[in-house]
Design a protein around this motif. Structure first.
Motif, PDB file in Angstrom:
ATOM      1  N   SER A 155      28.549   1.816 -55.809  1.00 27.47           N
ATOM      2  CA  SER A 155      28.623   0.829 -56.895  1.00 27.47           C
ATOM      3  C   SER A 155      27.455   1.005 -57.856  1.00 27.47           C
ATOM      4  O   SER A 155      27.562   0.733 -59.050  1.00 27.47           O
ATOM      5  N   ARG A 156      26.339   1.450 -57.350  1.00 25.10           N
ATOM      6  CA  ARG A 156      25.171   1.836 -58.151  1.00 25.10           C
ATOM      7  C   ARG A 156      24.341   2.797 -57.325  1.00 25.10           C
ATOM      8  O   ARG A 156      24.480   2.863 -56.097  1.00 25.10           O
ATOM      9  N   LEU A 157      23.493   3.550 -57.991  1.00 29.84           N
ATOM     10  CA  LEU A 157      22.693   4.551 -57.289  1.00 29.84           C
ATOM     11  C   LEU A 157      21.321   3.991 -56.927  1.00 29.84           C
ATOM     12  O   LEU A 157      20.744   3.210 -57.692  1.00 29.84           O
ATOM     13  N   PRO A 158      20.782   4.396 -55.779  1.00 26.72           N
ATOM     14  CA  PRO A 158      19.410   3.978 -55.436  1.00 26.72           C
ATOM     15  C   PRO A 158      18.416   4.667 -56.357  1.00 26.72           C
ATOM     16  O   PRO A 158      18.745   5.637 -57.050  1.00 26.72           O
ATOM     17  N   THR A 159      17.196   4.181 -56.367  1.00 25.62           N
ATOM     18  CA  THR A 159      16.139   4.725 -57.217  1.00 25.62           C
ATOM     19  C   THR A 159      15.933   6.215 -56.952  1.00 25.62           C
ATOM     20  O   THR A 159      15.970   6.661 -55.804  1.00 25.62           O
ATOM     21  N   LEU A 160      15.718   6.951 -58.032  1.00 27.88           N
ATOM     22  CA  LEU A 160      15.457   8.385 -57.907  1.00 27.88           C
ATOM     23  C   LEU A 160      14.063   8.601 -57.324  1.00 27.88           C
ATOM     24  O   LEU A 160      13.079   8.089 -57.860  1.00 27.88           O
ATOM     25  N   PRO A 161      13.930   9.340 -56.231  1.00 25.90           N
ATOM     26  CA  PRO A 161      12.600   9.575 -55.627  1.00 25.90           C
ATOM     27  C   PRO A 161      11.657  10.259 -56.607  1.00 25.90           C
ATOM     28  O   PRO A 161      12.047  11.153 -57.357  1.00 25.90           O
ATOM     29  N   ASN A 162      10.412   9.815 -56.584  1.00 24.43           N
ATOM     30  CA  ASN A 162       9.384  10.363 -57.473  1.00 24.43           C
ATOM     31  C   ASN A 162       8.049  10.296 -56.741  1.00 24.43           C
ATOM     32  O   ASN A 162       7.521   9.212 -56.499  1.00 24.43           O
ATOM     33  N   THR A 191       5.118  11.019 -57.730  1.00 28.57           N
ATOM     34  CA  THR A 191       3.936  10.690 -58.528  1.00 28.57           C
ATOM     35  C   THR A 191       3.712   9.188 -58.633  1.00 28.57           C
ATOM     36  O   THR A 191       2.663   8.766 -59.111  1.00 28.57           O
ATOM     37  N   ARG A 192       4.655   8.388 -58.238  1.00 28.66           N
ATOM     38  CA  ARG A 192       4.518   6.932 -58.282  1.00 28.66           C
ATOM     39  C   ARG A 192       4.697   6.376 -56.885  1.00 28.66           C
ATOM     40  O   ARG A 192       5.786   6.440 -56.314  1.00 28.66           O
ATOM     41  N   TRP A 193       3.626   5.783 -56.336  1.00 29.29           N
ATOM     42  CA  TRP A 193       3.691   5.370 -54.938  1.00 29.29           C
ATOM     43  C   TRP A 193       4.734   4.284 -54.715  1.00 29.29           C
ATOM     44  O   TRP A 193       5.473   4.312 -53.726  1.00 29.29           O
ATOM     45  N   LEU A 194       4.821   3.318 -55.612  1.00 27.53           N
ATOM     46  CA  LEU A 194       5.782   2.229 -55.418  1.00 27.53           C
ATOM     47  C   LEU A 194       7.218   2.708 -55.505  1.00 27.53           C
ATOM     48  O   LEU A 194       8.145   1.949 -55.225  1.00 27.53           O
ATOM     49  N   ASN A 195       7.418   3.973 -55.904  1.00 27.25           N
ATOM     50  CA  ASN A 195       8.769   4.515 -55.940  1.00 27.25           C
ATOM     51  C   ASN A 195       9.404   4.502 -54.555  1.00 27.25           C
ATOM     52  O   ASN A 195      10.594   4.204 -54.407  1.00 27.25           O
ATOM     53  N   GLY A 196       8.612   4.812 -53.518  1.00 32.53           N
ATOM     54  CA  GLY A 196       9.136   4.768 -52.161  1.00 32.53           C
ATOM     55  C   GLY A 196       9.583   3.372 -51.774  1.00 32.53           C
ATOM     56  O   GLY A 196      10.588   3.191 -51.083  1.00 32.53           O
ATOM     57  N   LEU A 197       8.841   2.370 -52.231  1.00 33.12           N
ATOM     58  CA  LEU A 197       9.214   0.981 -51.961  1.00 33.12           C
ATOM     59  C   LEU A 197      10.498   0.611 -52.698  1.00 33.12           C
ATOM     60  O   LEU A 197      11.361  -0.082 -52.148  1.00 33.12           O
ATOM     61  N   LYS A 198      10.636   1.089 -53.932  1.00 36.35           N
ATOM     62  CA  LYS A 198      11.870   0.836 -54.680  1.00 36.35           C
ATOM     63  C   LYS A 198      13.065   1.448 -53.960  1.00 36.35           C
ATOM     64  O   LYS A 198      14.134   0.845 -53.874  1.00 36.35           O
ATOM     65  N   CYS A 199      12.880   2.655 -53.441  1.00 41.76           N
ATOM     66  CA  CYS A 199      13.958   3.309 -52.697  1.00 41.76           C
ATOM     67  C   CYS A 199      14.331   2.494 -51.465  1.00 41.76           C
ATOM     68  O   CYS A 199      15.526   2.326 -51.154  1.00 41.76           O
ATOM     69  N   LEU A 200      13.329   1.971 -50.764  1.00 43.61           N
ATOM     70  CA  LEU A 200      13.596   1.183 -49.559  1.00 43.61           C
ATOM     71  C   LEU A 200      14.354  -0.093 -49.907  1.00 43.61           C
ATOM     72  O   LEU A 200      15.288  -0.481 -49.196  1.00 43.61           O
ATOM     73  N   VAL A 201      13.971  -0.748 -50.997  1.00 41.53           N
ATOM     74  CA  VAL A 201      14.674  -1.957 -51.425  1.00 41.53           C
ATOM     75  C   VAL A 201      16.134  -1.639 -51.747  1.00 41.53           C
ATOM     76  O   VAL A 201      17.055  -2.334 -51.303  1.00 41.53           O
ATOM     77  N   ASP A 202      16.360  -0.569 -52.504  1.00 39.96           N
ATOM     78  CA  ASP A 202      17.720  -0.208 -52.904  1.00 39.96           C
ATOM     79  C   ASP A 202      18.573   0.220 -51.718  1.00 39.96           C
ATOM     80  O   ASP A 202      19.736  -0.182 -51.589  1.00 39.96           O
ATOM     81  N   VAL A 203      18.006   1.050 -50.842  1.00 37.68           N
ATOM     82  CA  VAL A 203      18.767   1.529 -49.684  1.00 37.68           C
ATOM     83  C   VAL A 203      19.125   0.362 -48.774  1.00 37.68           C
ATOM     84  O   VAL A 203      20.231   0.315 -48.211  1.00 37.68           O
ATOM     85  N   THR A 204      18.227  -0.599 -48.633  1.00 36.70           N
ATOM     86  CA  THR A 204      18.511  -1.777 -47.808  1.00 36.70           C
ATOM     87  C   THR A 204      19.647  -2.606 -48.424  1.00 36.70           C
ATOM     88  O   THR A 204      20.568  -3.047 -47.717  1.00 36.70           O
ATOM     89  N   GLU A 205      19.591  -2.815 -49.732  1.00 40.20           N
ATOM     90  CA  GLU A 205      20.628  -3.597 -50.406  1.00 40.20           C
ATOM     91  C   GLU A 205      21.979  -2.887 -50.398  1.00 40.20           C
ATOM     92  O   GLU A 205      23.024  -3.538 -50.402  1.00 40.20           O
ATOM     93  N   LEU A 206      21.981  -1.561 -50.371  1.00 37.82           N
ATOM     94  CA  LEU A 206      23.218  -0.779 -50.419  1.00 37.82           C
ATOM     95  C   LEU A 206      23.601  -0.226 -49.051  1.00 37.82           C
ATOM     96  O   LEU A 206      24.449   0.663 -48.957  1.00 37.82           O
ATOM     97  N   SER A 207      23.005  -0.732 -47.992  1.00 38.03           N
ATOM     98  CA  SER A 207      23.169  -0.136 -46.661  1.00 38.03           C
ATOM     99  C   SER A 207      24.625  -0.070 -46.202  1.00 38.03           C
ATOM    100  O   SER A 207      25.058   0.927 -45.613  1.00 38.03           O
ATOM    101  N   LYS A 208      25.408  -1.108 -46.484  1.00 38.60           N
ATOM    102  CA  LYS A 208      26.815  -1.101 -46.059  1.00 38.60           C
ATOM    103  C   LYS A 208      27.586   0.020 -46.737  1.00 38.60           C
ATOM    104  O   LYS A 208      28.373   0.727 -46.107  1.00 38.60           O
TER     105      LYS A 208
END
Length: 616
Positions: A321-328, A330-347
């Protein structure tokens, strides 16, 4: 009879142009440029010939019967296709393309290319008489003409930007925001922020200038002052500005009125040090704490692995339905964004996990098998992501939220360090040991980065009606805020009737632990005034409403709250520049680069200014 045929043709054209399927174009009729018109039969639901044909060049209806009328029409239509734009139309097209280049930041090669020229012809034919062809296409301006007009428009926009700033220059009401970056070579992006007369925060791009590789504070200060002097500012007016920058440029404070530490960088570094503490902090942590922290790192790494696996899989992307954050990296909080998105899209991800790579599947299964770790990491770090997004806002004042946000984090993490988890509602779904470990690890860097914020942050906190009593702050911090604001108020507002008789020490020991009472009447009235913290009124609306009640304090608020706490806005300039500059365009003069980039930034933030550009 002719009138009746005209009405029938009009209805037929209307059917062709509609979204329905009552009429469609069929096979060619005597020429590839002429198509038969087919009508759907109501009875058989099949298409039948209508007896009419359409010239696809000029949209004229022709009789689909034998005769030379089709070729006679095409001869005339070919002549019509040689029609050219008028001088006024060509001028309007040129200006429109130049404005489009400003708004989008697209390269001039693209704007003057065949694709854009074909688009102009298609639009002209779709909205006009439909007879423009190769001759008209040749009239559409090429790259150099579009660039000339765009640069002229950029000059006008930049001139207007500095004109907007002029009433506030030299009055401590302008805050500069700067950041270094590299697009082919090193550049310094510059913005200015101020509170206008309606108490609205305004941000304006004012520079994109080449910088030295060293990027020292002194070199950066010289570049900034030279840029501002080139548009008529005096050196004193330039140095009277406060300046927001990252931690590498902390010594800019010696060249300008004050230095504001970028809170976005601070938050990113804080989040990183929670999971990967500095060596000097790690030595002070309990070994059991250090054993747990790699679990948090594993959660973030696995989330980035899953996100990368999805984005590298076409079939997975098409089903999400939407894509998770693109890994990057160079930005540390990018990993946190990925975790938030993957958790919300886990199903959704689990439904298609078999399509992912082995690395992606393994990571997703690990996250799914350890929800208590994932929830613990999100509980500690997700607020940092929320604050980071908030401080990057460009449409409202946020500097007054910096210190209160850090205080909220400090209080929570201090409680978790002492294993006080009363504020966690669902304790069964989080790993409390990991929460304690992360909170304990984060307290040391939190105190370090908190100490880097200056007096202006305390003043901004005091000037917010929601946090003016600073209940979460120490006595010394409240004194610091009151003293800072008091010094900025006119001395003639000092209340001379204040009793300065020394109070006995034993009386002070029994008194409330509050800041030294302000001696300015407006500040006293402001602090005594009640305010409903649940009110939806924004700080800009409050001070706009209180302008006549606290005129002197209002003036102070326009200075203090004009500060933007994050320099992330400068990063948008480098995104714009990436459209225009690459290794194949290194011959552009730096003056041209600045006009293109800054003009495009101004246009994107102030589209109404583009509409106001001169038409001649």
């Amino acid at each position: 009879m002719n009138r009746k045929k005209t009405e029938v043709d009009r209805k037929l054209l209307k059917l062709l142009e509609s979204d329905g399927d009552e009429a469609v174009l069929g096979d060619e009729f005597k020429s590839e440029l002429v198509k038969q018109i087919m009508i759907k039969s109501v009875e058989s639901d099949e298409y039948c010939a209508s007896g009419r044909a359409l010239c696809t060049q000029c949209k004229t209806l022709l009789s689909a019967t034998d005769g030379a009328h089709v070729f006679r029409h095409l001869d005339r239509c070919t002549d019509f296709s040689k029609r050219q734009f008028t001088k006024e139309q060509t001028s309007k097209i040129t200006r429109a393309l130049a404005k489009h280049a400003l708004r989008t930041g697209k390269s001039f090669n693209y704007m003057g290319g065949d694709c854009m020229r074909d688009l102009v012809i298609d639009v002209a034919n779709a909205t006009g008489s439909g007879i423009f062809g190769k001759e008209a296409k040749a009239q559409i301006p090429h790259r150099q003409t579009i660039q000339t007009h765009t640069l002229r428009f950029s000059d006008e926009l930049i001139k207007r930007a500095f004109g907007e700033l002029k009433p506030y220059v030299g009055k401590q009401r302008v805050n500069l925001i700067v950041d270094h970056g590299k697009i082919v070579s090193n550049y310094l992006s510059m913005f200015a922020s101020y509170i206008d007369d309606t108490f609205k925060l305004r941000l304006l791009p004012i520079g994109f200038i080449p910088s030295t590789d060293s990027k020292t504070g002194a070199d950066t200060a010289d570049a900034i002052i030279d840029r501002l002097q080139s548009v008529g500012w005096s050196e004193e007016e330039a140095r009277a500005c406060s300046i927001t920058a990252d931690g590498a440029l902390a010594n800019l404070g010696t060249h300008f009125s004050s230095y504001i530490r970028c809170v976005s960088h601070s938050i990113h570094l804080l989040g990183e040090k929670v999971v990967d503490p500095l060596e000097k902090h790690a030595k002070m942590l309990d070994p059991e704490i250090m054993k747990l922290l790699p679990i948090a790192r594993e959660c973030l790494d696995n989330a980035q692995n899953v996100s990368s696996a999805i984005r590298n899989n076409f079939h997975a992307c098409s089903e999400m339905s939407r894509l998770p954050t693109l890994p990057n990296d160079t930005r540390w909080l990018n990993g946190l964004k990925c975790l938030v998105d993957v958790t919300e899209l886990s199903k959704e991800i689990l439904d298609l996990v078999s399509k992912l790579s082995l690395k992606g599947r393994t990571s997703m299964y690990w996250l799914n098998d350890h929800p208590e770790y994932v929830n613990a990491v999100l509980h500690i770090l997700k607020p940092l992501l929320t604050y980071s997004i908030d401080f990057q806002r460009q449409d409202e004042v946020t500097t007054h939220r910096v210190l209160p946000a850090y205080k909220v984090i400090l209080n929570k993490w201090s409680a978790y360090k002492d294993r006080d988890f009363t504020k966690i509602v669902d304790k069964d779904i989080v790993d409390l040991d990991l929460i304690e470990a992360m909170a304990t690890s984060g307290l040391k860097p939190l105190q370090h980065y908190y100490s880097q914020f200056g007096t202006h942050h305390y003043g901004a906190t005091l000037l917010s009606p929601r946090t003016k009593h600073m209940k979460n702050f120490t006595k010394e911090e409240r004194k610091r805020a009151v003293s800072y604001i008091s010094e900025m108020l006119p001395k003639d507002l000092i209340d001379l009737n204040v009793d300065t008789t020394e109070v006995p020490e034993y009386i002070l020991e029994m008194s409330d632990n509050t800041e030294k009472a302000p001696t300015h009447s407006e500040l006293k009235r402001y602090l005594d005034e009640s305010f409903n913290v649940k009110s939806s009124e924004k700080i800009e609306e409050y001070w706009s409403r209180k302008r006549l009640d606290y005129p002197a304090l209002y003036t102070v608020a326009t200075k203090v709250l004009s500060i933007v706490p994050s320099e992330s806005v400068c990063e948008t300039t480098f995104s714009t520049a990436a459209f225009l500059l690459d290794k194949r365009r290194t011959r552009l003069r730096t003056e041209t680069v600045e006009k293109i980039v800054v003009g495009s930034q101004i246009a994107s933030k102030n589209p109404d200014w583009v509409d106001d550009l001169k038409t001649n």
